[in-house]
Design an enzyme around this catalytic site. Structure first.
Site, PDB file in Angstrom:
ATOM      1  N   ARG A  85      99.050  76.201 -44.141  1.00 13.73           N
ATOM      2  CA  ARG A  85     100.281  75.625 -44.313  1.00 13.73           C
ATOM      3  C   ARG A  85     100.231  73.991 -44.979  1.00 13.73           C
ATOM      4  O   ARG A  85     100.770  73.231 -44.582  1.00 13.73           O
ATOM      5  CB  ARG A  85     100.750  75.274 -42.673  1.00 13.73           C
ATOM      6  CG  ARG A  85     101.013  76.599 -41.841  1.00 13.73           C
ATOM      7  CD  ARG A  85     102.086  77.308 -42.778  1.00 13.73           C
ATOM      8  NE  ARG A  85     102.329  78.452 -41.940  1.00 13.73           N
ATOM      9  CZ  ARG A  85     101.412  79.784 -42.188  1.00 13.73           C
ATOM     10  NH1 ARG A  85     100.395  79.522 -43.249  1.00 13.73           N
ATOM     11  NH2 ARG A  85     101.577  80.617 -41.317  1.00 13.73           N
ATOM     12  N   SER A 102     108.237  78.700 -36.373  1.00 11.20           N
ATOM     13  CA  SER A 102     107.341  77.926 -35.640  1.00 11.20           C
ATOM     14  C   SER A 102     107.376  76.586 -35.802  1.00 11.20           C
ATOM     15  O   SER A 102     107.532  75.907 -36.842  1.00 11.20           O
ATOM     16  CB  SER A 102     106.055  78.298 -36.004  1.00 11.20           C
ATOM     17  OG  SER A 102     105.994  79.760 -35.929  1.00 11.20           O
ATOM     18  N   GLU A 161     105.238  71.587 -37.629  1.00  9.71           N
ATOM     19  CA  GLU A 161     105.063  72.107 -38.952  1.00  9.71           C
ATOM     20  C   GLU A 161     106.416  71.601 -39.751  1.00  9.71           C
ATOM     21  O   GLU A 161     106.175  71.416 -40.957  1.00  9.71           O
ATOM     22  CB  GLU A 161     105.090  73.680 -38.795  1.00  9.71           C
ATOM     23  CG  GLU A 161     104.975  74.545 -39.883  1.00  9.71           C
ATOM     24  CD  GLU A 161     104.979  75.989 -39.814  1.00  9.71           C
ATOM     25  OE1 GLU A 161     104.224  76.692 -39.061  1.00  9.71           O
ATOM     26  OE2 GLU A 161     105.848  76.532 -40.535  1.00  9.71           O
TER      27      GLU A 161
END
Ligand SMILES: Cc1cc2nc3c(=O)[nH]c(=O)nc-3n(C[C@H](O)[C@H](O)[C@H](O)COP(=O)(O)OP(=O)(O)OC[C@H]3O[C@@H](n4cnc5c(N)ncnc54)[C@H](O)[C@@H]3O)c2cc1C
Length: 420
Positions: free
Chosen positions: A177, A310, A411
């Site tokens: 990520r 998420s 995130e």
């Protein structure tokens, strides 16, 4: 050019209207760029005026404050995908194909195009919301694939040198990520850099992918293999893998709400045939409670529709931190940001074992909560403010830290609020 479509409409949208979680304040200036020149001019203009700049794609990885955004929000309206001919991609091996997609292309439209064309390599990323431009910012990943493995180069506008340049995949420094682009926005986890936030130093103009001309691919994830009724590693048609991914994502509420594309501010951002097909069949709704569509970013009885996906990243720990976790906590080999070996654990496991289960709310009837289908998604159940989502996030961060000594890092890009 501003994105106004109707004289009765306000001239700028709110960030609530541009983001999947459906929260966020008013926007001072909104530019929808129709060409690369317009896109670069809008970015340069904001930087020259010293205004905060938010280049927005699908708004699916953004949590913006309720206060107005006193800056410029720029969206790339281009939706071009081109397959390069053999001469244009000399050096690519015989079974491979190079495809260039402009930053504004909806990510899942791109995946659908590749699967329909018999190009394998991104089918596992079916149904991830957002755009091609943002896909390389956080190196999207799901079901055994990451975009990093199919990117060959990224054409960018460098806000530092004020030039267009080409970054090859090594320059992108892809990680879990993360990428060089994302790193340019932070000085430490969830700590925005002064110069480039909430948009990276490098603004993505287009991405060149190298995929395989192959109607089949290996099934790279256990849940998918189960959904397809095959063993891991078995080859399956990419069209079947795509359908299985969409089904598994739907069961977890991890598909975005298609009705948002009927809103005047989102119309045209996604292939309208796919939008209407999905809505009329109701087939990609997160579950059976798919109700009627109101047009303007409306809220429905389905609690799980409005999220950033998420909300927390899976923590990557050093050996000492990992040793302090309970024995049954998940552990996977990973690499720490400094390149040293680390251990990745599951944010969902930590949250659940800290006592925050699916459907968790701070109080009965709260407008924010954990998804009823996925522990990692913080949802706007209808009428939530950004502050409600942020409050829930902090309670979870504090609870997990108190129990396991691990501070979860969001995130999404969090604008105007501190979620360190
Ligand atoms: C239901 C749901 C499921 C999700 N599932 C997944 C998943 O499985 N895997 C996964 O990895 N992610 C997932 N996400 C997160 C999200 O889909 C991705 O992060 C996606 O890449 C965000 O794209 P976007 O265009 O919406 O970006 P935005 O939210 O619009 O922007 C995010 C960041 O990217 C920057 N950005 C946008 N466009 C550009 C550009 N052209 N150049 C430079 N910077 C740019 C923005 O400035 C911002 O900093 C999910 C989200 C939702 C809502």
């Amino acid at each position: 050019m501003t994105g106004q479509t109707d004289s009765s409409q306000p001239t700028t949208p709110t960030l609530a209207q541009l983001t999947t979680v459906g929260v966020g304040g008013a926007v001072d200036r909104f530019v929808e760029a129709q060409s690369e020149e317009e896109f670069i001019a809008a970015v340069r203009g904001a930087d020259a005026e010293g205004l905060p700049l938010l280049v927005i794609g699908g708004g699916s990885n953004l949590l913006a404050d309720d206060e107005p955004f006193h800056g410029v929000v720029v969206r790339d309206a281009r939706r071009g995908i081109s397959v390069l001919d053999d001469d244009a991609h000399a050096g690519v091996d015989a079974g491979a194909v190079s495809i260039v997609a402009q930053a504004g292309v909806n990510w899942d439209d791109f995946v659908a195009f590749c699967v329909d064309s018999g190009f394998s390599g991104v089918e596992g990323l079916s149904g991830v919301p957002g755009t091609v431009g943002a896909s390389v910012v956080q190196n999207i990943g799901a079901y055994g694939q990451e975009v990093a493995s199919s990117v060959s180069s990224v054409r960018v506008f460098d806000r530092e040198s004020k030039r267009v340049s080409q970054l090859d995949r090594n320059d992108m420094h892809f990680g879990y990520r993360s990428s060089a682009l994302k790193s340019s926005m932070y000085t430490a986890p969830a700590t925005p850099a002064d110069s480039y936030f909430p948009t990276p130093r490098y603004v993505v103009l287009s991405v060149t992918f190298t995929l395989q001309r192959n109607e089949t691919n290996e099934v790279a994830f256990g849940q998918l293999a189960k959904a397809l009724g095959v063993e891991m590693g078995e080859r399956m048609p990419i069209a079947d893998i795509r359908q299985a991914v969409l089904k598994v994502r739907a069961a977890k509420g991890m598909l975005e709400d298609m009705s948002r594309y009927l809103s005047p501010w989102m119309r045209g951002c996604k292939n309208f045939h796919i939008v209407t097909d999905v809505l009329s069949a109701g087939k990609l709704a997160s579950h059976d409670r798919f109700t009627n569509v109101s047009g303007e970013a409306g809220f429905h009885q389905d609690f799980d529709r409005h999220s950033c996906g998420s909300f927390f990243m899976n923590p990557i720990l050093d050996a000492a931190q990992a040793a302090a976790l309970p024995e049954d906590a998940p552990r996977f080999d990973a690499v720490l940001p400094d390149g040293q070996p680390g251990i990745k654990t599951s944010a969902a496991w930590l949250i659940d074992h800290a006592g925050f289960h699916k459907s968790y709310q701070l109080h009965d009837g709260a407008s924010a909560g954990l998804s009823t289908l996925h522990t990692l998604a913080l949802t706007n159940r209808g009428g939530a403010k950004a502050s409600d989502i942020a409050e829930l996030a902090r309670v979870i961060q504090d609870g997990v830290e108190a129990k396991f000594g691990v501070r979860l890092v969001p995130e999404p890009v969090v604008v105007g609020m501190d979620l360190r």
